[in-house]
Motif scaffolding. Structure first.
Motif, PDB file in Angstrom:
ATOM      1  N   PHE A  83      -9.199  -0.099   2.264  1.00 21.44           N
ATOM      2  CA  PHE A  83      -7.961   0.522   1.794  1.00 21.44           C
ATOM      3  C   PHE A  83      -7.423  -0.154   0.540  1.00 21.44           C
ATOM      4  CE2 PHE A  83      -6.306  -3.009   4.133  1.00 21.44           C
ATOM      5  CZ  PHE A  83      -5.057  -3.289   3.605  1.00 21.44           C
ATOM      6  N   MET A  84      -7.710  -1.441   0.382  1.00 21.71           N
ATOM      7  CA  MET A  84      -7.370  -2.196  -0.826  1.00 21.71           C
ATOM      8  C   MET A  84      -8.460  -3.246  -1.025  1.00 21.71           C
ATOM      9  SD  MET A  84      -3.228  -2.754  -0.506  1.00 21.71           S
ATOM     10  CE  MET A  84      -3.074  -3.651  -2.056  1.00 21.71           C
TER      11      MET A  84
ATOM     12  N   TYR B 221       0.821  -1.212   0.000  1.00 16.60           N
ATOM     13  CA  TYR B 221       0.000   0.000   0.000  1.00 16.60           C
ATOM     14  C   TYR B 221       0.858   1.266   0.000  1.00 16.60           C
ATOM     15  CZ  TYR B 221      -3.499   3.462   1.228  1.00 16.60           C
ATOM     16  OH  TYR B 221      -4.304   4.575   1.210  1.00 16.60           O
ATOM     17  N   HIS B 222       1.837   1.328   0.884  1.00 18.83           N
ATOM     18  CA  HIS B 222       2.599   2.567   1.049  1.00 18.83           C
ATOM     19  C   HIS B 222       3.722   2.741   0.030  1.00 18.83           C
ATOM     20  CE1 HIS B 222       0.627   3.997   4.656  1.00 18.83           C
ATOM     21  NE2 HIS B 222       0.711   2.785   5.184  1.00 18.83           N
TER      22      HIS B 222
ATOM     23  N   ASN C 250       4.174   0.403  -2.807  1.00 18.78           N
ATOM     24  CA  ASN C 250       3.899  -0.377  -4.014  1.00 18.78           C
ATOM     25  C   ASN C 250       4.970  -1.443  -4.256  1.00 18.78           C
ATOM     26  OD1 ASN C 250       2.243  -1.051  -6.198  1.00 18.78           O
ATOM     27  ND2 ASN C 250       3.464   0.165  -7.621  1.00 18.78           N
TER      28      ASN C 250
END
Length: 459
Positions: free
Chosen positions: A303-304, A244-245, A247
């Motif tokens: 968030f995903m 997430y942060h 990639n």
């Protein structure tokens, strides 16, 4: 960004109180970790016991045969005998550790700082002479004097270590301090750094991310966050956070539920339902406004996408439910209700505030009461059953209960009195999966017989 995962489930993870892996389980976990795609597997400390030695031996053999691909790491004290045992197994890397804080030097080893430097240099050199790559881990590094930590790192490097592990042994770091520490240490040439973050203050994931920002290239993790006391960085959480942060995909994210279930089963440590990423509630929504949001656009409260992690989203029907969620649930059941009927069903749901959640069969019953007609839903997506279990007379029932509780599909386990010893509530997507779960229960050592009762309706 250059970063990988060292999984220590077979070493640090087995240091969880009550956890013991058999040799076969160690091999199976190693294969699953290889499939997952971790960079390194810390396979254990071979000098601890013959079964760990045998497990590492078999894992190394699989590596040589090409069945698994990560670097295999053997753990060792700064003791020649430990190093020799690890070296004879022909692991890819020997990981030597030594406590370097003044607390450890005084209370544990009784050595001066100078004596410790000599021990570290001798141990690393000895391991290097055996032809293996060497990592030196500075145990309790985060409570050590920074100038002395620098001396330790240079000593280990000059003796032949190409990796240095910085262990936050009691989990007292916080992210800004972690980033600052690794940024400072990364200026020392000739080594790369591992972060071994304990989770005593719940900051292991945050500290691991900060260490990467400061220059660390390997994060130590365990599946489900197992380890001493409250464990270390959970593999599934740090993998998701890196994706997430930054990639960066350090493992095959869609396989995380599989490895989590495997380790849950063999460790006997149930994963809490609210555990991030792989917990039962990770993508399960409740509040009406939340459910309305995810029905319109899942990004409102996710968030995903859960599919990234091999999961599916769902939501709970209870007093918090709104009309959008209720309508969607009936549509999924193949039942069409008018707006007025939906309002009436919703009113009945909210009039019973103490009901934890409504199953599909409960909703259908309420809808039939409201509409006055028999509803014909699609075939059920899930099968529920109660399994009565009888144990052998010479086994500890609680031990059997614990093993059954971590079998995928088992939702609740209770010890009971009478003709049977244990009652398990299970949930399966279809009869085939139900049979597989029952067979898993029957295969638990100490189970002598079972009786299955299907749940037709819940009151």
């Amino acid at each position: 960004m250059k970063v990988g995962i060292l999984d220590s489930t077979l070493r640090e993870g087995e240091q969880t109180p009550g956890v013991v892996f058999t040799t076969e389980q160690r091999v199976e976990i190693a294969k699953a970790l290889s499939e997952l795609g971790v960079s390194m597997i810390e396979a254990g400390h071979p000098a601890v016991s013959p079964d760990i030695y045998e497990g590492i031996k078999r894992i190394v053999k699989l590596k040589k045969e090409g069945e698994i691909t990560p670097e295999i790491v053997g753990h060792s004290r700064a003791v020649k005998k430990d190093i020799e045992i690890a070296a004879e197994l022909e692991v890819d890397r020997i990981a030597i550790f030594y406590g370097i804080s003044d607390i450890h030097l005084k209370a544990k080893t009784g050595k001066t700082r100078e004596e410790a430097l000599s021990i570290i240099a001798e141990a690393v050199s000895y391991a290097k002479e055996h032809g293996a790559k060497v990592r030196f881990t500075a145990e309790d590094a985060t409570r050590a004097d920074l100038e002395y930590l620098t001396q330790v790192i240079k000593t280990a490097r000059d003796a032949g270590a190409d990796r240095i592990g910085i262990a936050d042994t009691v989990g007292i770091l916080y992210p800004s301090k972690t980033r600052e520490l690794f940024s400072y240490l990364s200026k020392i040439p000739g080594v790369e750094y591992d972060i071994h973050a304990h989770n005593d203050l719940g900051l292991a994931v945050a500290n691991s991310l900060a260490a990467v920002e400061g220059g660390a290239t390997i994060i130590h993790a365990t599946v489900n966050g197992l380890g001493e006391r409250v464990g270390i960085t959970p593999l599934q959480v740090i993998a998701a956070a890196l994706k997430y942060h930054f990639n960066v995909e350090v493992v095959k994210l869609e396989l995380l539920p599989k490895i989590s279930s495997l380790v849950e089963k063999y460790s006997g440590i149930p994963t809490p339902p609210n555990f991030p990423i792989t917990g039962d509630y990770a993508f399960l929504h409740k509040a009406g406004i939340h459910v309305q949001g995810i029905l319109n656009d899942p990004r409102t409260y996710e968030f995903m996408p859960p599919e990234t992690f091999g999961r599916n989203r769902d939501y709970v029907i209870d007093k918090y439910t709104g009309k959008h969620a209720l309508k969607d649930r009936f549509e999924r059941l193949g039942v069409s209700l008018s707006e007025e009927e939906l309002e009436q069903v919703l009113a009945k749901i909210k009039s019973n505030p103490n009901v934890r959640f409504y199953r599909d069969v409960d909703l259908l019953e309420i809808a039939e009461e409201v509409t006055g007609r028999i509803l014909k839903p699609r075939p059920p997506e899930k099968v529920e059953a109660l399994i009565s279990i009888k144990c052998d007379s010479n086994v500890y029932t609680t031990a059997v209960t614990r093993k059954i509780s971590v079998i995928p599909g088992v939702k609740e386990v209770m010890e009971i009195s009478g003709d049977y010893d244990i009652l398990a509530k299970i949930e399966a997507k279809d009869p085939t999966e139900l049979n597989n779960i029952i067979e898993s229960i029957r295969s638990v050592k100490g189970v002598s017989s079972t009786l299955t009762s299907l749940v037709l309706k819940k009151m």
